[in-house]
Design an enzyme around this catalytic site. Structure first.
Site, short mmCIF file in Angstrom:
data_model
loop_
_atom_site.label_atom_id
_atom_site.label_comp_id
_atom_site.label_asym_id
_atom_site.label_seq_id
_atom_site.Cartn_x
_atom_site.Cartn_y
_atom_site.Cartn_z
N ASP A 126 0.83 -1.19 0.00
CA ASP A 126 0.00 0.00 0.00
C ASP A 126 0.87 1.25 0.00
O ASP A 126 2.10 1.17 0.09
CB ASP A 126 -0.95 0.00 1.22
CG ASP A 126 -0.30 -0.56 2.48
OD1 ASP A 126 0.91 -0.33 2.68
OD2 ASP A 126 -0.99 -1.21 3.27
N ASP A 137 -8.12 -2.94 14.49
CA ASP A 137 -9.51 -3.11 14.07
C ASP A 137 -9.67 -4.24 13.05
O ASP A 137 -10.71 -4.38 12.42
CB ASP A 137 -10.07 -1.81 13.48
CG ASP A 137 -9.31 -1.34 12.25
OD1 ASP A 137 -8.35 -2.01 11.84
OD2 ASP A 137 -9.68 -0.28 11.69
N HIS A 174 -7.90 -4.73 10.22
CA HIS A 174 -7.59 -4.48 8.82
C HIS A 174 -6.27 -5.15 8.42
O HIS A 174 -5.36 -5.29 9.23
CB HIS A 174 -7.56 -2.98 8.50
CG HIS A 174 -6.37 -2.24 9.03
ND1 HIS A 174 -6.44 -1.42 10.15
CD2 HIS A 174 -5.09 -2.16 8.60
CE1 HIS A 174 -5.26 -0.89 10.37
NE2 HIS A 174 -4.42 -1.32 9.44
N GLU A 225 -9.92 -1.44 5.41
CA GLU A 225 -10.58 -1.12 6.67
C GLU A 225 -11.89 -1.92 6.81
O GLU A 225 -12.37 -2.51 5.83
CB GLU A 225 -10.89 0.38 6.70
CG GLU A 225 -9.66 1.28 6.59
CD GLU A 225 -8.84 1.36 7.87
OE1 GLU A 225 -8.90 0.42 8.69
OE2 GLU A 225 -8.12 2.36 8.04
#
Length: 259
Positions: free
Chosen positions: A66, A135, A137, A142
């Site tokens: 990314d 979380d 991801h 996400e």
């Protein structure tokens, strides 16, 4: 999904062994490189082995997962800069053999399509290194990300920006709001996925990743459907796993199993 619970200081060496075995089979292997704190011990261990002459990455290539959108070229927090400093500059992997999505492009959708095409032309990723966010991801997919998603622009959650502010001198306002990231569908095409998580802060995400329901609310859970995933965690990250004793038992007897 194989879960290996071990000391944090052993994880780098164990993953380096996986990479060494891959390079022995396929010298021109394609690696998937992640940034962040989770892979650092891996890069240290691989760099030491390359320096000792145990194996070479001279014929390998790599793709980064990314990139932030809008950071200038050479920004110290840009993932191309980070991966160059943390790994590429320390091994014999040619700089030009490492590609990532272009977060500075004026045509972000076009940059994502070009990146996907580059992975395809390379024959796909042989071994993808991943971390996981608090979380759930993976890469920058996400919660709510489509399981079929490809490389695309994404908006980062406030939680992810808070987590990453430590790389921006603690200033959350300096963390970009947007990124380009491999999609979950892209990641799932890697032949072998190696995910690393350490520390109590990752325990909830690891619990869902390994033992929870497959849900877009916890994106990493899609890896339960991958045919070859190895999860390396320390005791703290494994502290919420109900089957932790079983995972330790199976790893202790791993040498008896032929994949």
């Amino acid at each position: 999904m194989e879960v290996i619970i071990t000391r944090e200081d052993q994880i780098g060496e164990l993953v380096a062994e996986e990479i060494a075995a891959l390079i022995a089979r396929k010298p021109n292997a394609v690696l998937g490189l992640a940034t962040g704190s989770s892979p650092l011990r891996i890069y240290d261990a691989v760099a030491a082995r390359v320096a000792s002459g145990e194996f070479s990455l001279a014929h390998a290539s790599a793709f980064t997962l990314d990139e932030y959108v809008g950071l200038p070229d050479g920004h110290p927090c840009g993932y191309r800069t980070v991966i160059e400093e943390d790994f590429v500059s320390r091994v014999d992997l040619p700089t030009e053999a490492v590609q990532g999505p272009d977060g500075g492009s004026s045509d972000l959708d076009g940059a994502c399509a070009s990146y996907e095409e580059a992975i395809r032309k390379a024959g796909g990723v042989d071994l993808q290194i991943l971390g996981i966010g608090t979380d759930g991801h993976i890469a920058f997919n996400e919660p709510g990300s489509s399981f079929a998603s490809r490389t695309r622009p994404k908006t980062l959650t406030a939680q992810t920006r808070r987590d990453n502010a430590r790389f921006f001198d603690g200033n959350i306002d300096a963390v970009p709001v947007h990124c380009l990231t491999q999609g979950l569908g892209t990641i799932m095409e890697a032949r072998h996925v190696v995910l690393v998580a350490t520390g109590e802060g990752k325990a909830e995400a690891v619990k869902h990743l390994v033992e929870g329901a497959v849900s877009a609310f916890w994106p990493g859970t899609i890896l339960q459907h991958h045919p070859h995933v190895t999860v390396f965690v320390d005791d703290a990250a494994a502290s919420k796993l109900q089957l932790a004793d079983y995972y330790r038992h199976t790893y202790a007897h791993r040498h008896l199993v032929t994949r």
